[in-house]
Design an enzyme around this catalytic site. Sequence first.
Site, short mmCIF file in Angstrom:
data_model
loop_
_atom_site.label_atom_id
_atom_site.label_comp_id
_atom_site.label_asym_id
_atom_site.label_seq_id
_atom_site.Cartn_x
_atom_site.Cartn_y
_atom_site.Cartn_z
N LEU A 143 48.04 9.74 65.40
CA LEU A 143 48.46 9.19 64.09
C LEU A 143 48.41 7.89 63.95
CD1 LEU A 143 51.92 11.46 63.52
CD2 LEU A 143 49.70 12.03 62.93
N HIS A 201 55.17 17.24 74.80
CA HIS A 201 53.89 16.99 75.60
C HIS A 201 54.39 17.74 76.91
CE1 HIS A 201 50.64 14.70 77.06
NE2 HIS A 201 51.17 14.73 78.33
#
Length: 198
Positions: A91, A107
């Site tokens: 992003l 993650h």
Amino acid sequence: MNIKIAVLASGSGTNLQALIDAPDLGAEISLVVSDRPGIVALDRAHDAGIESAVVPYGEYGSRAEFCSALNEVADGAGVEALVLAGFMRVLDGGLVSAWKDRILNIHPSLLPAFPGADAVGQALEHGVKVTGVTVHFVDEKVDHGPIIAQQSVPVLPDDDRESLHARIQIEEHALYPRVVSAFARGRIVVDGRRVRWE
Ligand code: GRF
């Protein structure tokens, strides 16, 4: 009252499914967003009766244009947070600052070890004995923002990428709903790089 969230996914969406199935999430998944059509996560949204949108990365001239389209879609749905669940796009700064402390990511490593796309492979290659899962807020750098929660997972002598990722995912599916639920109830407080649970 439940807050509204959007879940962003690029793949199989097992974390999305864990959020859909969580009994007391405290958040309504109003929208699932994908960066490409035809992914399993979109089928999961459909099966759960959740609205979805595809913002096809390849059709935008730049990351900034793609992110501005994402922003419009999320704003249009009236959501208060973006929950990244296997979303494979970085992003840009504009989107990150517009949604400061309101973008979560999961993650498959104990950050700051092994950021990036092949965290499981890197952990195996490096020979670590323990790896795990991190849920963190998203900032301008990849897999870098303030850490909300972590869970360790042992690396076994015979592990390959698949077996290790499968055990990591079991922990992901337990951890992400817990974090989203705490976030939705306003129990997560960010103080610089440090995050407190209240
Ligand atoms: C998960 O391992 C997550 O940590 C990483 O991408 C994977 C997505 O899996 N960011 P899924 O699509 O939720 O099954």
